[in-house]
Write an enzyme that holds these catalytic residues in place. Structure first.
Site, PDB file in Angstrom:
ATOM      1  N   LYS A  15       0.821  -1.222   0.000  1.00 57.82           N
ATOM      2  CA  LYS A  15       0.000   0.000   0.000  1.00 57.82           C
ATOM      3  C   LYS A  15       0.857   1.276   0.000  1.00 57.82           C
ATOM      4  O   LYS A  15       0.415   2.310  -0.481  1.00 57.82           O
ATOM      5  CB  LYS A  15      -0.950   0.009   1.203  1.00 57.82           C
ATOM      6  CG  LYS A  15      -0.227   0.148   2.522  1.00 57.82           C
ATOM      7  CD  LYS A  15      -1.206   0.135   3.701  1.00 57.82           C
ATOM      8  CE  LYS A  15      -0.465   0.338   4.990  1.00 57.82           C
ATOM      9  NZ  LYS A  15      -0.825  -0.578   6.057  1.00 57.82           N
ATOM     10  N   ARG A  47      -5.943  -0.442  18.172  1.00 56.76           N
ATOM     11  CA  ARG A  47      -6.528  -0.244  16.864  1.00 56.76           C
ATOM     12  C   ARG A  47      -7.459  -1.429  16.659  1.00 56.76           C
ATOM     13  O   ARG A  47      -8.355  -1.619  17.475  1.00 56.76           O
ATOM     14  CB  ARG A  47      -5.461  -0.077  15.778  1.00 56.76           C
ATOM     15  CG  ARG A  47      -6.043   0.628  14.532  1.00 56.76           C
ATOM     16  CD  ARG A  47      -5.025   0.930  13.460  1.00 56.76           C
ATOM     17  NE  ARG A  47      -4.703  -0.262  12.671  1.00 56.76           N
ATOM     18  CZ  ARG A  47      -3.870  -0.257  11.631  1.00 56.76           C
ATOM     19  NH1 ARG A  47      -3.278   0.880  11.265  1.00 56.76           N
ATOM     20  NH2 ARG A  47      -3.611  -1.373  10.961  1.00 56.76           N
TER      21      ARG A  47
HETATM   22  C1  LIG Z   1       0.136  -1.147   6.687  1.00 61.23           C
HETATM   23  C2  LIG Z   1       0.011  -2.392   7.437  1.00 61.23           C
HETATM   24  C3  LIG Z   1       1.134  -3.200   7.660  1.00 61.23           C
HETATM   25  C4  LIG Z   1       2.521  -2.817   7.210  1.00 61.23           C
HETATM   26  O1  LIG Z   1       3.085  -1.936   8.130  1.00 61.23           O
HETATM   27  P1  LIG Z   1       4.604  -1.432   8.011  1.00 61.23           P
HETATM   28  O2  LIG Z   1       4.828  -0.666   9.249  1.00 61.23           O
HETATM   29  O3  LIG Z   1       4.678  -0.602   6.786  1.00 61.23           O
HETATM   30  O4  LIG Z   1       5.460  -2.634   7.922  1.00 61.23           O
HETATM   31  C5  LIG Z   1       0.938  -4.383   8.357  1.00 61.23           C
HETATM   32  N1  LIG Z   1      -0.268  -4.731   8.820  1.00 61.23           N
HETATM   33  C6  LIG Z   1      -1.369  -3.979   8.630  1.00 61.23           C
HETATM   34  C7  LIG Z   1      -2.659  -4.412   9.197  1.00 61.23           C
HETATM   35  C8  LIG Z   1      -1.256  -2.784   7.935  1.00 61.23           C
HETATM   36  O5  LIG Z   1      -2.344  -2.031   7.753  1.00 61.23           O
END
Ligand SMILES: *Cc1c(COP(=O)(O)O)cnc(C)c1O
Length: 355
Positions: free
Chosen positions: A38, A131
């Site tokens: 993303k 969260r």
């Molecule tokens: C964006 C996201 C990640 C990735 O997080 P990073 O800190 O970029 O490694 C992992 N798990 C979820 C649920 C996310 O939304």
């Protein structure tokens, strides 16, 4: 080729190198990597570096991005809790999703049956970051029981997300709790969980010290893109932190006072600004703004430049201390951190150059 600015230059070889290094460290700990796409809107050329580098899954939080991943024959995880209104697309474009609501998982099951598929749900556990996820342990077991009766889904595993909202830093005890919940589900339902997902790039520091025992997956974005773990912001040895570079063009250079003249009201974003009086300074304006980047997470490569601030379309720098004699039309280069990469990749006003 017509040069368009601002632009972001992406070195996929550096990203490939980062992925290889992180996948290797993870592998030594018995952990697979879900490459989270993303942060760069699932841009295909970058996704290829993830796959070549050895990620086992691709993961994204947006359906639009997952659609872009369709051509890659590797399992996909939808990482935001599905909206009820997107269940059809979640089933169509992903193999797994992270979940914490029975009503949604039931809808996923019904839709999967319609599409003649079986979808893997990963039950999210909230270990205190506040969260997403089940906060109470007994709720996890009762929902797991109810889920085992649905035919369109199966419990593929459990997961947690840390250091996202509450800033909770993963540690051995939290990971132990997660792993233990997994074992209890396995005993309760007489099943074997395929995925125990111990978090995001903020869990990387636990790899060094073998504190992820029992976890077999991490969902990683930032660490692959920027070579940093995100609990303490430290570099992962041997990785690149400059795979993404921003170039912005200078549109004004003038000597001006460093404190606004007259009564001070709110700025364009509703904040009352404060200033340090450095006297008359050489101010440089670049044509890039908050719509495209976040100026707290870009860093001029010429480190004698100081970012003063900006607005939607303007970035203002203090160039008085620089050894470079900048001219109108010159381009200034910036190293970028995660938030600015995310925003620049999303902005249609930024040219993307992929090396
Ligand atoms: C964006 C996201 C990640 C990735 O997080 P990073 O800190 O970029 O490694 C992992 N798990 C979820 C649920 C996310 O939304």
């Amino acid at each position: 080729m017509e040069m368009a600015y601002p632009r972001i230059i992406i070195d996929t070889n550096k990203i490939l190198h980062n992925v290889r290094i992180v996948v290797e460290i993870a592998k030594k700990n018995g952990i697979t990597v879900a490459g989270v796409t993303k942060g760069f809107c699932a841009h295909k050329e970058i996704v290829k570096a993830y796959i070549e580098g050895g990620v086992k899954y691709l993961a994204d939080s947006r359906i639009n991005n997952l659609m872009r991943l369709e051509e890659f024959a590797i399992p996909k995880i939808f990482t935001r809790l599905p909206m009820l209104t997107e269940v059809k697309d979640v089933i169509r474009y992903s193999n797994y999703s992270l979940n914490s609501e029975f009503i949604t998982m039931k809808a996923l099951s019904n839709e999967a049956l319609k599409q003649d598929k079986v979808h893997g749900v990963i039950i999210m556990i909230d270990l205190g970051d506040l969260r997403e996820g089940y906060f109470k342990e007994d709720e996890v077991y009762s929902v797991a029981k109810k889920l085992s009766e649905l035919k369109g889904i199966y419990i593929a595993g459990i997961g947690t997300n840390l250091t996202c909202y509450g800033g909770l830093i993963p540690n051995k005890e939290l990971i132990k709790r997660l792993v233990n919940i997994g074992k209890n589900i396995e005993d309760l339902l007489k099943i074997k969980l395929e995925i125990i997902s111990g978090g995001n790039s903020s869990s990387i520091h636990l790899l060094k010290s073998n504190k992820l025992d029992g976890v077999n997956n991490l969902r990683l974005g930032e660490s692959l893109m920027c070579g940093t773990e995100s609990a303490f912001g430290e570099r992962i040895p041997g990785t690149y932190n400059d795979a993404f570079t921003l170039e912005a063009e200078i549109i004004e250079i003038k000597n001006k006072p460093s404190v606004p003249v007259g009564e001070i009201g709110k700025d364009a974003f509703g904040n009352i600004p404060s200033f340090i009086d450095r006297g008359i300074r050489k101010r440089i304006i670049c044509a890039v703004g908050k719509q495209d980047i976040d100026y707290n997470t870009i860093f001029p490569i010429d480190d004698d430049l100081i970012i003063l601030g900006g607005s939607s379309d303007h970035l203002i720098l203090d160039g008085s201390d620089s050894k470079i004699d900048y001219k109108i039309g010159d381009r200034i280069k910036f190293n970028m951190h995660y938030v600015s990469i995310l925003r620049a990749m999303t902005s249609e006003y930024i040219e993307k150059i992929i090396l």
